[in-house]
Design a protein around this motif. Structure first.
Motif, PDB file in Angstrom:
ATOM      1  N   ASN A  78      10.569  10.293  -0.752  1.00  0.00           N
ATOM      2  CA  ASN A  78       9.259  10.926  -0.706  1.00  0.00           C
ATOM      3  C   ASN A  78       9.303  12.434  -0.490  1.00  0.00           C
ATOM      4  N   PRO A 126       0.809  -1.227   0.000  1.00  0.00           N
ATOM      5  CA  PRO A 126       0.000   0.000   0.000  1.00  0.00           C
ATOM      6  C   PRO A 126       0.843   1.278   0.000  1.00  0.00           C
ATOM      7  N   GLU A 127       1.988   1.227   0.657  1.00  0.00           N
ATOM      8  CA  GLU A 127       2.834   2.426   0.733  1.00  0.00           C
ATOM      9  C   GLU A 127       3.292   2.835  -0.666  1.00  0.00           C
ATOM     10  N   TYR A 128       3.677   1.816  -1.478  1.00  0.00           N
ATOM     11  CA  TYR A 128       4.139   2.070  -2.841  1.00  0.00           C
ATOM     12  C   TYR A 128       3.015   2.647  -3.692  1.00  0.00           C
ATOM     13  N   SER A 129       1.857   1.966  -3.655  1.00  0.00           N
ATOM     14  CA  SER A 129       0.774   2.415  -4.528  1.00  0.00           C
ATOM     15  C   SER A 129       0.302   3.802  -4.135  1.00  0.00           C
ATOM     16  N   LYS A 130       0.336   4.098  -2.828  1.00  0.00           N
ATOM     17  CA  LYS A 130      -0.092   5.420  -2.389  1.00  0.00           C
ATOM     18  C   LYS A 130       0.849   6.490  -2.929  1.00  0.00           C
ATOM     19  N   SER A 131       2.170   6.222  -2.846  1.00  0.00           N
ATOM     20  CA  SER A 131       3.124   7.248  -3.279  1.00  0.00           C
ATOM     21  C   SER A 131       3.084   7.421  -4.798  1.00  0.00           C
ATOM     22  N   GLU A 141       0.359   6.888  -6.717  1.00  0.00           N
ATOM     23  CA  GLU A 141      -0.903   7.535  -7.074  1.00  0.00           C
ATOM     24  C   GLU A 141      -0.897   9.012  -6.714  1.00  0.00           C
ATOM     25  N   ALA A 142      -0.139   9.370  -5.662  1.00  0.00           N
ATOM     26  CA  ALA A 142      -0.033  10.779  -5.287  1.00  0.00           C
ATOM     27  C   ALA A 142       0.646  11.580  -6.402  1.00  0.00           C
TER      28      ALA A 142
END
Lengths: 317, 499
Positions: free
Chosen positions: B337, A275-280, A282-283
């Motif tokens: 990030n 989830p961390e990867y997909s969130k970053s 998609e952001a």
């Protein structure tokens, strides 16, 4: 008797060898080829994927950029590499365009496919102070001024160029095209300096200049709106029936053992479903996928057909 | 203000300072080794930053970047081999100095100039970055094309001895620049089906071959004839007179370097070419350039380090990388990030200040390490040539290969070395060839782009005050030999005598 036993042992050894080798894969660093410049959208996508997959494979990736001809150089290098899983690389949708265009002799069917992990829709951007509020207004102006409205896009054969050509065809307009060798991002910089009227680019590429208040999108050619810029309508909503994204996959040379492909797929799948990867991703306006090798092959077959038709219709060749 | 103080106390911490000094040291080493460039150094150490905090990682990479651009001058001065492309112009006046046994003095001057340029570049980044970003965006295809033409016009003066020979050399460079994909319509040109040449001839192996390997060949033949010049290092920190010359001549290189650095697609090498040109165009006696004068060294070294600060401007204010090094930095930031761009100033001002203060510190580290090293580096040249030359030849091969792990590049490097040796025998300078190869693609794609935009009308080149200004400066540089001849007429007999 002794001879025959030796032969038998040899055959047994040979048979036993290849699965044993695959089981220990990877035993050294894996070369990962990216056919685009350091820092671009494809480079970002590839590097992030590899960096996170090292953890699951237990071996580092040696990333190498071979920027030339929208991926052509990297595709050729992968096609000619030993199919042992130690040379793999990144593709975008140009894997479906370069062969029909006659640029390189290899296409998607000449590779083994590992995963389709990312896709970015295209879009058209104008300067923040430009008079056009919607794609319709822009196209109306372009229609009234044929070949006088300047639009930047990557070189012929690239996906942003196809998106622009599809827009010309569907909108019934002709633009004055400024080719950008290094990729679509350069066109957006030219747009920010008001040297041109509009530029093609993915959400990922345009986002920084958008937040800087220099440029704004008139629409994206995706099926659904881009979540991080949800107030921007798609081309379809504005009457232009085009949805054309660039899809990024990982490929290996033809003949790479299935066990190796599966090991790689498993590692990459773990990365993209984190989830961390997909969130970053998609952001940053990028879509995340995890298509299996078979699904990827199926997707590329359809994509090949789509682009072959597009090339015939637009007369791009 | 509290954020600034917090950032300052973070960076001044011994661990952080240690990282900056380490990064700068690695940068100087990588830069000084022919073929290994700042871009490569940053790219190689990028994976290390996964194990560091974002701030630590960025400071390490910024140190390498700063040190790398400076380090290139050491090889340029001592060996006539630009350690990285940005120090190409440094060879012109740096090497003649070291041939006179003044290598230590030359490195001292280069160090102080680099420090001044680097610091001014960072200060510009801190205080006028929005202004600079706007200035950088005002460069469109027409302005880029004119800038490249201005850079190319250097051949007239760089080779005051024979304009024709310089012209021949530049034309060879421009012809080599046409190899590879056509920039606008992506059709193969002169690659003859070789996919390694699709991206064009990379100028880095050519620089290494023409300067590095060629120098090895030349010196190998020289050993029999003359003993090497012994480097006498008495003092390395520039004397009062030298300091005065540096300060007097560093104003223009500072702003030129910062501005060119801020231009996406340009960088340290183009900054130093333009700065060197400007210095010549405005000098009353441009023939002195290239004979080993402080002014030439200052023009090149100040500008290429000012470009480091400049290159950070589009990255931090617009989120777009303008050079290959800043592209890798962007990658490093994204890994952690951190999304560079105007929002970074709002969302994460601490990180912005850490970058600012870290870059100032990296320049201090460069000054300290450079002055300390200036005593040691020249001794390299005093090594017996039988040991030194094979090492340089080996470094040339490694450098050519390392850039993109390509054997084609090694072949290009060796061919360039042989070709360079041939040119040298004919008295044709190699500098203009490199200028042609670096500036050719920029000139071509932007000239053709501008013509597409204007629908074939040349008026686009006089449409903005900026392009008119660059055009005027180019004219001045091109006309300078003529003007000089008119002025120098009465002295002609004296001149002939000297020859």
């Amino acid at each position: 008797m002794k001879k025959r036993a030796l032969l038998l042992a040899g055959i047994l050894l040979f048979c036993g060898l290849s699965p044993a080798m695959a089981a220990s894969y990877p035993s050294r660093s894996i070369q990962f080829l990216i056919g685009w410049d350091i820092g671009g959208g494809s480079d970002q996508a590839g590097r992030t994927l590899c960096a996170k997959a090292e953890k699951y494979l237990g071996q580092p990736f040696a990333i190498q950029n071979l920027p030339a001809g929208s991926g052509a150089k990297a595709y050729m290098a992968i096609a000619g590499a030993k199919p042992d899983g130690y040379t793999i690389g990144l593709t975008t949708s140009t894997i479906s365009t370069l062969k029909p265009l006659g640029r390189i002799p290899v296409g998607s069917e000449d590779f083994e496919h590992v995963i389709l992990f990312n896709s970015d829709p295209g879009g058209i951007w104008v300067h923040t102070d430009a008079p056009w509020k919607s794609l319709g207004e822009f196209l109306a102006y372009a229609k009234a001024n044929p070949e006088r409205v300047s639009v930047a896009a990557s070189t012929p054969g690239s996906i942003t160029r196809f998106q622009m050509m599809a827009l010309e065809q569907e909108g019934g307009v002709r633009f004055r095209v400024l080719s950008q060798q290094g990729g679509a991002a350069n066109g957006l910089t030219n747009l920010a300096g008001r040297h041109i009227d509009a530029a093609m680019g993915t959400p990922l590429e345009g986002y920084a200049l958008y937040t800087a208040g220099k440029i704004r999108p008139l629409g994206f050619c995706s099926e659904e709106r881009v979540p991080m810029m949800a107030d921007v309508p798609t081309w379809k909503e504005q009457g232009i029936d085009v949805a054309l994204s660039t899809a990024r996959t990982v490929i290996a040379p033809k003949g790479t053992p299935k066990e190796v492909i599966d090991t790689l797929y498993e590692a990459f799948r773990k990365v993209v479903t984190d989830p961390e990867y997909s969130k970053s991703m998609e952001a940053k306006g990028s879509n995340v996928h995890a298509l299996t090798p078979e699904e990827t092959r199926q997707f590329l077959r359809e994509q090949d057909a789509r682009f072959a038709a597009l090339i015939r219709n637009t007369g791009a060749k | 203000m509290p954020t600034l103080l917090a950032a300052f106390s973070d960076v001044i911490h011994p661990w952080m300072t240690g990282i900056i000094f380490f990064g700068t040291f690695v940068g100087i080493l990588v830069g000084a080794l022919p073929g290994l460039s700042a871009t490569l150094g940053v790219a190689i150490l990028l994976p290390v930053t996964y194990y560091l905090s974002p701030a630590e990682g960025l400071l390490l990479l910024l140190g390498i970047y700063t040190g790398g651009i400076y380090g290139g001058s050491i090889a340029a001065i001592l060996l006539n081999i630009p350690g990285c492309p940005a120090s190409l112009m440094t060879t012109l006046d740096g090497y003649p100095l070291s041939r006179r046994g003044e290598g230590g003095r030359a490195i001292g001057i280069a160090t102080v100039s680099s420090f001044i340029g680097g610091t001014v570049g960072v200060l510009a980044l801190i205080f006028i970055s929005t202004l600079l970003a706007r200035a950088a965006l005002s460069f469109g295809p027409a302005e880029y094309a004119l800038l490249a033409f201005f850079g190319l016009s250097a051949i007239v003066v760089v080779v005051a001895k024979s304009v024709l020979k310089g012209f021949i050399s530049a034309c060879i460079g421009l012809m080599l620049a046409t190899v590879g994909m056509d920039p606008l319509v992506s059709v193969e040109r002169f690659s003859y089906g070789n996919f390694d040449l699709l991206g064009g001839i990379n100028y880095i192996p050519v620089v290494i071959g023409l300067f590095g390997l060629c120098e090895v060949f030349t010196q190998a033949l020289e050993t029999r004839q003359a003993a090497a010049v012994r480097q006498v290092v008495r003092r390395v920190f520039p004397s009062g007179d030298d300091l005065k010359t540096i300060l007097r001549n560093s104003f223009h290189p500072c702003w030129i370097g910062t501005l060119i650095g801020a231009l996406p697609g340009a960088g340290g090498s183009i900054a130093s070419i333009i700065s060197y040109n400007r210095a010549m165009a405005s000098d009353t006696n441009p023939e002195r350039f290239g004979t080993g004068i402080t002014e030439g060294l200052v023009a090149s070294e100040t500008a290429n380090n000012a470009a480091v600060g400049g290159a950070m401007v589009p990255l931090l204010t617009l989120g777009i990388p303008g050079s290959s090094v800043t592209a890798v930095l962007l990658g490093a930031m994204l890994m952690h990030n951190i999304t560079p761009g105007p929002m970074l100033y709002v969302n994460n001002p601490h990180m912005v200040y850490v970058i600012f203060i870290g870059m100032v510190m990296a320049n201090v580290a460069m000054l300290v390490l450079g002055i300390a090293g200036a005593k040691i580096f020249p001794r390299v040249v005093n090594l017996p040539r039988t040991a030194l030359l094979p090492v340089i030849a080996l470094l040339c091969i490694i450098g050519a290969y390392a850039m993109s792990s390509s054997y084609t590049d090694v072949v290009i490097m060796i061919l360039s070395g042989l070709f360079g040796f041939m040119l040298k025998q004919l008295g044709i300078p190699a500098g203009p060839l490199i200028l042609g190869l670096i500036l050719g693609p920029i000139a071509e794609s932007n000239f053709r782009g501008a013509m597409e935009l204007s629908d074939g009308s040349l008026s686009i080149f006089i449409r903005s005050p900026l392009s008119c200004g660059i055009l005027a400066l180019t004219m001045l540089l091109l006309a300078s030999p003529l003007i000089r001849r008119l002025i120098a007429k009465p002295n002609r007999p004296a001149k002939a005598e000297r020859r």
